[in-house]
Motif scaffolding. Structure first.
Motif, mmCIF file in Angstrom:
data_model
loop_
_atom_site.group_PDB
_atom_site.id
_atom_site.type_symbol
_atom_site.label_atom_id
_atom_site.label_comp_id
_atom_site.label_asym_id
_atom_site.label_seq_id
_atom_site.Cartn_x
_atom_site.Cartn_y
_atom_site.Cartn_z
ATOM 1 N N MET A 1 0.715 -1.282 -0.633
ATOM 2 C CA MET A 1 0.326 0.167 -0.005
ATOM 3 C C MET A 1 0.685 1.836 -0.096
ATOM 4 N N LYS A 2 0.205 2.332 -1.000
ATOM 5 C CA LYS A 2 1.362 3.607 -0.278
ATOM 6 C C LYS A 2 0.693 4.616 -0.577
ATOM 7 N N PHE A 3 1.050 5.902 0.788
ATOM 8 C CA PHE A 3 0.058 7.003 1.215
ATOM 9 C C PHE A 3 0.754 7.863 0.887
ATOM 10 N N ALA A 4 -0.203 8.947 0.597
ATOM 11 C CA ALA A 4 0.491 10.316 0.037
ATOM 12 C C ALA A 4 0.163 11.625 0.782
ATOM 13 N N GLY A 130 20.000 11.269 -6.523
ATOM 14 C CA GLY A 130 18.640 10.178 -6.220
ATOM 15 C C GLY A 130 18.777 9.355 -4.990
ATOM 16 N N GLU A 131 18.069 9.394 -4.644
ATOM 17 C CA GLU A 131 18.182 8.562 -2.971
ATOM 18 C C GLU A 131 16.831 7.374 -2.200
ATOM 19 N N VAL A 132 17.513 7.219 -2.018
ATOM 20 C CA VAL A 132 16.654 6.056 -0.565
ATOM 21 C C VAL A 132 16.760 6.489 0.656
ATOM 22 N N THR A 133 15.173 6.792 1.053
ATOM 23 C CA THR A 133 15.131 7.944 1.997
ATOM 24 C C THR A 133 13.367 6.802 3.524
ATOM 25 N N ILE A 134 14.579 6.889 4.720
ATOM 26 C CA ILE A 134 12.916 6.453 5.098
ATOM 27 C C ILE A 134 12.792 7.247 5.775
ATOM 28 N N VAL A 135 11.691 7.357 7.498
ATOM 29 C CA VAL A 135 10.397 7.617 7.414
ATOM 30 C C VAL A 135 10.701 7.288 9.132
ATOM 31 N N ILE A 190 4.648 7.135 0.645
ATOM 32 C CA ILE A 190 5.637 6.494 1.759
ATOM 33 C C ILE A 190 5.024 4.568 1.264
ATOM 34 N N VAL A 191 5.816 3.802 1.277
ATOM 35 C CA VAL A 191 5.666 2.896 1.998
ATOM 36 C C VAL A 191 6.154 1.768 3.035
ATOM 37 N N SER A 271 14.335 6.288 -9.274
ATOM 38 C CA SER A 271 13.170 5.021 -9.175
ATOM 39 C C SER A 271 13.952 4.273 -8.391
ATOM 40 N N ALA A 272 13.466 3.484 -7.269
ATOM 41 C CA ALA A 272 13.772 2.783 -6.289
ATOM 42 C C ALA A 272 12.927 1.074 -6.341
ATOM 43 N N ASP A 273 13.543 0.208 -6.056
ATOM 44 C CA ASP A 273 12.766 -1.264 -6.469
ATOM 45 C C ASP A 273 11.177 -1.179 -4.917
ATOM 46 N N GLY A 274 10.685 -1.857 -5.296
ATOM 47 C CA GLY A 274 9.603 -1.706 -4.250
ATOM 48 C C GLY A 274 9.278 -0.305 -3.676
ATOM 49 N N ILE A 275 9.376 1.292 -4.306
ATOM 50 C CA ILE A 275 9.413 2.727 -3.710
ATOM 51 C C ILE A 275 8.261 2.805 -4.670
ATOM 52 N N GLY A 276 9.048 2.970 -6.015
ATOM 53 C CA GLY A 276 8.799 3.640 -6.997
ATOM 54 C C GLY A 276 9.217 4.497 -7.762
ATOM 55 N N THR A 277 8.376 5.561 -8.114
ATOM 56 C CA THR A 277 9.253 6.361 -8.322
ATOM 57 C C THR A 277 9.117 8.053 -8.956
ATOM 58 N N LEU A 278 10.104 8.838 -8.254
ATOM 59 C CA LEU A 278 9.900 10.118 -8.071
ATOM 60 C C LEU A 278 9.996 11.242 -9.809
#
Length: 287
Positions: A1-4, A130-135, A190-191, A271-278
């Motif tokens: 699920m993806k939330f925005a 481009g960077e993977v980001t954690i919340v 966010i995923v 883009s990143a696996d399992g997250i999507g494309t910004l």
């Protein structure tokens, strides 16, 4: 699920993004959770996933304007030089550093998915990262590395846009080159984080006008996600909604010969696996 977090007909909202459209969860549950940050603070991502699973879309994704997912984080911290090839780019002969480089960014230095990154009149040197980001989902201080991943609520993406000549204005910091209004982006959504396999070997890529500029995998990061959380929480308390931008691969525009700066008309995709494309375009600041 993806939330925005998003804007719909001039109304700030948040909800689930699905193939069929947008489920406006804020319209249904805003009294309980006024924002995605409030959802995270309540530890309710799994709960709203269940609520979204039984709901129908309220409107098409084309009807919304994306905001950054967490609108008012207490902290946004960025890790610099976190891939081996990035360290080699400095050509100083130094081994991988024993401690990570960190700098802060302010929320207003970011914009959402689909919005233009803003090039200021003071410099043409707008660059992409481009960077993977954690919340962060649960607070903690001096978090042991073995427990660090349990403090993550969700994953997202960042284009950590940078005004390159301004990062060199001073001897000891890069802050002023990293915080121009709307020079970077976070999103699109966010995923929810579920287990360590999501982070183990994420393929991360950045394209400009369709051309591949950056490509690497999270398994090659000098400092792992767990190490990043453990180190940062040593000196500051991490709280729900905090955002940590975890480093960019080699290939930014500054490293080309000659450098290739972003300009109006360009399209940048992270883009990143399992997250999507910004995705973002570029525009000059209107004074």
């Amino acid at each position: 699920m993806k939330f925005a977090s998003f804007t719909h007909q001039s109304r700030a909202a948040w909800g689930a993004i699905t193939e069929a459209g947008v489920i406006d969860l804020s319209a249904r549950h805003k009294a309980r959770w006024p924002s995605l940050r409030a959802v995270i603070e309540a530890g309710a991502l799994a709960q709203i996933s269940d609520l979204a699973a039984s709901a129908s879309p309220d409107f098409a994704s084309s009807d919304i304007s994306y905001d950054i997912p967490i609108l008012q984080p207490e902290k946004i911290l960025c890790v610099g030089v976190n891939f081996p090839d990035r360290n080699a780019e400095y050509k100083d002969g130094a081994e991988n550093p024993p401690y990570m480089s960190l700098f802060p960014r302010f929320a207003r230095s970011f914009t959402g998915h689909g919005q233009p990154l803003i090039r200021p009149p003071e410099s043409p040197q707008l660059d992409y990262e481009g960077e993977v980001t954690i919340v962060i989902g649960t607070d903690g201080r001096r978090i042991p590395e073995a427990q660090a991943l349990s403090h993550i609520a969700a994953l997202t993406l960042c284009n950590e846009g940078t005004i390159r000549d301004w990062v060199r204005h001073a001897k000891f910091n890069v802050t002023q080159g990293k915080n121009w209004d709307r020079s970077g982006s976070i999103g699109p959504w966010i995923v929810p984080y579920t287990d360590a396999s999501q982070l183990a070997d994420i393929a991360l890529q950045t394209r400009v006008n369709g051309a591949l500029r950056q490509s690497d995998r999270s398994s090659r990061m000098i400092f792992s996600f767990a190490q990043i959380i453990a180190y940062i929480s040593t000196f500051t308390t991490l709280v729900p909604g905090d955002i940590i931008v975890c480093g960019t691969p080699t290939g930014a525009g500054a490293r080309h010969d000659p450098p290739i700066w972003l300009k109006p008309g360009d399209v940048v995709e992270v883009s990143a696996d399992g997250i999507g494309t910004l995705t973002n375009t570029i525009a000059d600041e209107v004074l």
